[in-house]
Design an enzyme around this catalytic site. Structure first.
Site, PDB file in Angstrom:
ATOM      1  N   HIS A  28       0.797  -1.231   0.000  1.00 51.14           N
ATOM      2  CA  HIS A  28       0.000   0.000   0.000  1.00 51.14           C
ATOM      3  C   HIS A  28       0.831   1.282   0.000  1.00 51.14           C
ATOM      4  O   HIS A  28       0.410   2.298  -0.526  1.00 51.14           O
ATOM      5  CB  HIS A  28      -0.918   0.022   1.228  1.00 51.14           C
ATOM      6  N   THR A  29       2.002   1.210   0.627  1.00 50.47           N
ATOM      7  CA  THR A  29       2.834   2.416   0.720  1.00 50.47           C
ATOM      8  C   THR A  29       3.256   2.893  -0.673  1.00 50.47           C
ATOM      9  O   THR A  29       3.309   4.096  -0.928  1.00 50.47           O
ATOM     10  CB  THR A  29       4.067   2.133   1.593  1.00 50.47           C
ATOM     11  N   CYS A  40      17.051   3.271  13.340  1.00 51.61           N
ATOM     12  CA  CYS A  40      18.370   3.767  12.928  1.00 51.61           C
ATOM     13  C   CYS A  40      18.335   5.266  12.586  1.00 51.61           C
ATOM     14  O   CYS A  40      17.497   5.722  11.822  1.00 51.61           O
ATOM     15  CB  CYS A  40      18.851   2.977  11.718  1.00 51.61           C
ATOM     16  N   CYS A  66      24.958   3.797  14.928  1.00 53.36           N
ATOM     17  CA  CYS A  66      24.285   4.847  15.705  1.00 53.36           C
ATOM     18  C   CYS A  66      23.777   4.300  17.047  1.00 53.36           C
ATOM     19  O   CYS A  66      23.828   3.104  17.309  1.00 53.36           O
ATOM     20  CB  CYS A  66      23.136   5.447  14.890  1.00 53.36           C
ATOM     21  N   GLU A  99       9.283  -3.870  -1.694  1.00 59.02           N
ATOM     22  CA  GLU A  99       9.294  -5.266  -1.225  1.00 59.02           C
ATOM     23  C   GLU A  99       9.902  -6.085  -2.345  1.00 59.02           C
ATOM     24  O   GLU A  99       9.336  -6.129  -3.443  1.00 59.02           O
ATOM     25  CB  GLU A  99       7.858  -5.773  -0.989  1.00 59.02           C
ATOM     26  N   CYS A 103       8.693  -6.011   3.882  1.00 60.12           N
ATOM     27  CA  CYS A 103       7.962  -4.917   4.535  1.00 60.12           C
ATOM     28  C   CYS A 103       6.763  -5.402   5.327  1.00 60.12           C
ATOM     29  O   CYS A 103       6.858  -5.749   6.496  1.00 60.12           O
ATOM     30  CB  CYS A 103       7.565  -3.854   3.516  1.00 60.12           C
ATOM     31  N   CYS A 123      22.444   0.946  10.274  1.00 61.79           N
ATOM     32  CA  CYS A 123      23.823   1.343   9.965  1.00 61.79           C
ATOM     33  C   CYS A 123      24.834   0.621  10.844  1.00 61.79           C
ATOM     34  O   CYS A 123      26.003   0.560  10.533  1.00 61.79           O
ATOM     35  CB  CYS A 123      23.969   2.857  10.097  1.00 61.79           C
ATOM     36  N   CYS A 182      21.057   1.643  16.612  1.00 60.70           N
ATOM     37  CA  CYS A 182      21.564   0.355  16.141  1.00 60.70           C
ATOM     38  C   CYS A 182      22.336  -0.362  17.240  1.00 60.70           C
ATOM     39  O   CYS A 182      22.345  -1.589  17.305  1.00 60.70           O
ATOM     40  CB  CYS A 182      22.422   0.548  14.898  1.00 60.70           C
ATOM     41  N   ARG A 198      -1.009  -9.860  -1.630  1.00 59.96           N
ATOM     42  CA  ARG A 198       0.277  -9.576  -2.228  1.00 59.96           C
ATOM     43  C   ARG A 198       0.277 -10.103  -3.661  1.00 59.96           C
ATOM     44  O   ARG A 198      -0.117 -11.235  -3.910  1.00 59.96           O
ATOM     45  CB  ARG A 198       1.417 -10.232  -1.438  1.00 59.96           C
TER      46      ARG A 198
END
Ligand code: NAD
Ligand code: ZN
Length: 381
Positions: free
Chosen positions: A50-51, A115, A104, A72, A179, A101, A107, A374
């Site tokens: 959907h995104t 992140c 940070c 995806e 996703c 990453c 993470c 999907r």
């Protein structure tokens, strides 16, 4: 894959969105080689979420076109840029719209997957290294989408947005773990954490909610109550372990009251996967006093506000939320793939349609009509 592509521009097919809401056009694009801490992937399968549709329609956010959508997917590393040590050409991978990453504070914390460097940024259409796109058509740059842009035979992504997975895993199935399915599954297994025999309510029975139900089934919940405004969703939900259904429209009192009555005091866990603010409030208020936990997954509208009486909190109901099911993409997604490989997690039932790349617009039509969970897009067909 021939090794003579390494270090060179690759010409390949990509589905380009030239304008908001207009069908994608398959174009020949040029894909530049990966720069420092980047990898270039050959995408074999991608699916629609959907995104993608939301940002393609560009309702409510700053439009950025021309753009290559898609996040995806499953693919193979074609080449790696400077400084990439844990991936090599030939590795099987899932690109992820958020990242890890490994440097940070988030993470380094066991409690967070947010992140600082690579957390989802839907406004950015370029790579971090030089602020430029790796895609172009006759010199015109084409923007990236959430650092993945998988509606292309080749794409360039940051190494922190790539999960290296078991090469034996079928990419046409596990690509859905990039996703939505991981999000719903992780919302249940990592955040709600229902115990064996407990009662779980799932609000919203789209792909994300059904994955949350799948998580409840895996955790051994004895009652899984699906809540949706669309009764057509109930039939398919049975395959995902949903044992009972409630359509809020069938009742003249708030759905949280219906659930509290059905469960003598409230559900042990609830997971909200609708994006609707009223469903979020209901999902919180329907959990049991003392131990109930509600988890919000749906993305709300810009002006929404969550309103509940504070006594609900004093009564020891807990409200949580999650981003990507609390999974860290590189560290955790390989083990979700293993859950599929050892048959604990079933993915086939999420895959309702398959189309060749040339018919990618069909996948959009199916999702807009609410007919697909999907749809897998085969890049080489
Ligand atoms: P979907 O549209 O397929 O499913 C949503 C379902 O909710 C539909 O069946 C709809 O009928 C139902 N619904 C809507 N309002 C309702 C209400 N008031 N009460 C009961 N049911 C209601 O969507 P999806 O792809 O499954 O995604 C679900 C949500 O998860 C979206 O908001 C999406 O943006 C979000 N999401 C969040 C993350 C994250 O990391 N937090 C990741 C991916 C998706
Ligand atoms: Zn980080």
């Amino acid at each position: 894959m021939s090794s003579n592509t390494i270090g060179n521009v690759i010409r390949c097919k990509a589905a380009v969105a030239w304008e908001a809401g207009k069908p994608l056009v398959i174009e020949e694009v040029e894909v530049a080689p990966p720069q420092a801490l980047e990898v270039r992937l050959k995408i074999l399968f991608t699916s629609l979420c959907h995104t993608d549709v939301y940002f393609w329609e560009a309702k409510g956010q700053k439009p950025l076109f021309p753009r290559i959508f898609g996040h995806e997917a499953g693919g193979i590393v074609e080449s790696v840029g400077e400084g990439v040590t844990d991936l090599k050409p030939g590795d099987h991978v899932l690109p992820v719209f958020t990242g890890e990453c490994k440097e940070c504070r988030h993470c380094k914390s066991e409690e967070s997957n947010m992140c600082d460097l690579l957390r989802i940024n839907t406004d950015r259409g370029v790579m971090l290294n030089d602020g430029k796109s790796r895609f172009s058509i006759k010199g015109q740059p084409i923007y990236h989408f959430v650092g993945t842009s998988t509606f292309s035979e080749y794409t360039v992504v940051h190494v922190g947005c790539v999960a290296k997975i078991n090469p034996a895993a079928p990419l046409d199935k596990v690509c859905v773990l990039s996703c939505g399915i991981s999000t719903g599954l992780g919302a249940t297994l990592n955040v709600a954490k229902p115990t064996k025999g407990s009662t779980v309510a799932v609000f919203g029975l789209g792909a994300v909610g059904l994955a949350a139900a799948e998580g409840a089934r895996i955790a051994g919940a004895s009652r899984i109550i699906g809540v949706d405004l669309n009764s057509n969703r109930f039939h398919a939900a049975k395959k995902f372990g949903v044992t009972e259904f409630v359509n809020p429209k069938d009742h003249d009192k708030p759905v949280q009251e219906v659930l509290v009555e059905m469960t003598s005091g409230g559900v042990d866990r609830s997971i909200e996967c609708t994006g609707n603010i009223n469903a979020m409030i209901s999902a919180f208020e329907c959990v049991h006093d003392g131990w109930g936990v509600a988890v919000l997954v749906g993305v709300p509208n810009k002006d929404d506000a969550f309103k509940t009486h504070p006594i609900n909190v004093l009564n020891e109901k807990t409200l949580k939320g999650t981003f990507f099911g609390n999974y860290k993409p590189r560290s955790d997604i390989p083990s979700v793939v293993e859950k599929y490989m050892n048959k604990e997690l079933e993915l086939e039932k999420f895959i309702t349609h398959e189309v060749p790349f040339s018919e990618i617009n069909k996948a959009f039509e199916l999702m807009l009509k609410g007919e697909s969970l999907r749809c897998i897009i085969h890049m080489d067909a």
